[in-house]
Enzyme design. Sequence first.
Site, PDB file in Angstrom:
ATOM      1  N   VAL A 139       1.564  -8.576   2.480  1.00 22.85           N
ATOM      2  CA  VAL A 139       0.493  -9.073   1.612  1.00 22.85           C
ATOM      3  C   VAL A 139      -0.785  -7.698   1.845  1.00 22.85           C
ATOM      4  CG1 VAL A 139      -1.516 -10.809   1.532  1.00 22.85           C
ATOM      5  CG2 VAL A 139       0.616 -11.326   2.174  1.00 22.85           C
ATOM      6  N   CYS A 140      -1.226  -7.636   0.464  1.00 25.64           N
ATOM      7  CA  CYS A 140      -2.354  -6.734   0.516  1.00 25.64           C
ATOM      8  C   CYS A 140      -1.967  -5.206   1.120  1.00 25.64           C
ATOM      9  CB  CYS A 140      -3.580  -7.334   1.101  1.00 25.64           C
ATOM     10  SG  CYS A 140      -5.180  -6.288   0.694  1.00 25.64           S
ATOM     11  N   VAL A 141      -2.738  -4.622   2.095  1.00 25.72           N
ATOM     12  CA  VAL A 141      -2.247  -3.182   2.778  1.00 25.72           C
ATOM     13  C   VAL A 141      -1.026  -3.429   3.590  1.00 25.72           C
ATOM     14  CG1 VAL A 141      -4.474  -2.288   1.955  1.00 25.72           C
ATOM     15  CG2 VAL A 141      -4.125  -3.463   4.381  1.00 25.72           C
ATOM     16  N   GLY A 142      -0.509  -4.845   3.848  1.00 27.27           N
ATOM     17  CA  GLY A 142       0.699  -4.954   4.588  1.00 27.27           C
ATOM     18  C   GLY A 142       1.662  -3.968   4.087  1.00 27.27           C
ATOM     19  N   THR A 157       0.521  -2.551  -3.811  1.00 26.61           N
ATOM     20  CA  THR A 157      -0.365  -2.953  -2.496  1.00 26.61           C
ATOM     21  C   THR A 157      -1.708  -3.092  -3.320  1.00 26.61           C
ATOM     22  OG1 THR A 157      -1.448  -2.161  -0.444  1.00 26.61           O
ATOM     23  CG2 THR A 157      -0.899  -0.353  -2.208  1.00 26.61           C
TER      24      THR A 157
END
Length: 327
Positions: A114-117, A134
Amino acid sequence: MPSSHRVIIAVFPDVDLLDVTGPAEVFALANQESDGQAGYDVRLAGPGSGPVTTSAGVRLLTDLAFDDLDGPIDTLIVPGAVDLSPAGPLARIDDEVVTWLRRIAPRTGRLASVCVGAHLLAAAGLLDGRTATTHWSTADQLAAEHPEITVDPDPIFVRSGRVWTGAGISACLDLSLALVAEDHGEDLALAVARQLVVYLRRQGGQSQFSVPLSRPAPARRDIDELRLYIGEHLDADLSTAALAGRMCLSERHFTRVFRQEMGATVAVYVEAARVEAARRLLETTDHPLLQIARTVGLGSVETLHRAFHRQLATGPGAYRRRFRTTV
């Protein structure tokens, strides 16, 4: 008894709060809307047992430590964290999380960042040779640090085999809804989206920036119910006259109320809703264009082409080639 689907969400210091709670809420609502049949069992895992302070300052309590996690995992959700710099946000690479991901990935059925994961999955070598997305603000960082990954900064989420990567912040809901749809079908995912008051469930190919149906829900309950009716009956007669009759209003009064509440004329709104549905089918199916046109109420391939060019400045064939979900 429904079979259990084990979901682990990784948490660590300064993780984004919504990246954790958003997916957890989607899976909880899926259980609720299916009377428990979805069987999602969500747990938070962190570097140790105890509280973890998120980027919002809110503390989360882990269910178990990374080292205590045994057995297979059906779905692993990996949120991210950022550090602020003069040049803008930078995705933080937590070495302990990366080491754990390398160890845990082989016994995980489905991985999702999720996102910058996505940067953590990349650092663990789990995105090599794949296309990924991302948050748009760190896409250049991901591409520069990992040239072996094809980074697409535009989509809401990208699926590459068993690995899913999501865009920023609220896209965690879109990605989680897509996971529910894969597990249990579109109807359950849409039921969850309605409980979340998500306007329409966005698909992976849709841009992080351009969402045609992103207007807020109307204040009037009857117009909101009509909006839902339109979304569920796209192949019906959705002319101004037909919808005014359904509302028991004169066409003139209905036209004024609808535009005031929805910010668009009936014709413009209905066409946008039909194109949105056509986009979902182009992204997720191999149905012929004529079948898609009829399913969403556009009637013919020619009408489908015209609507796509008005709404998206491209044709349905080109859109499918660009955004067809990779499996």
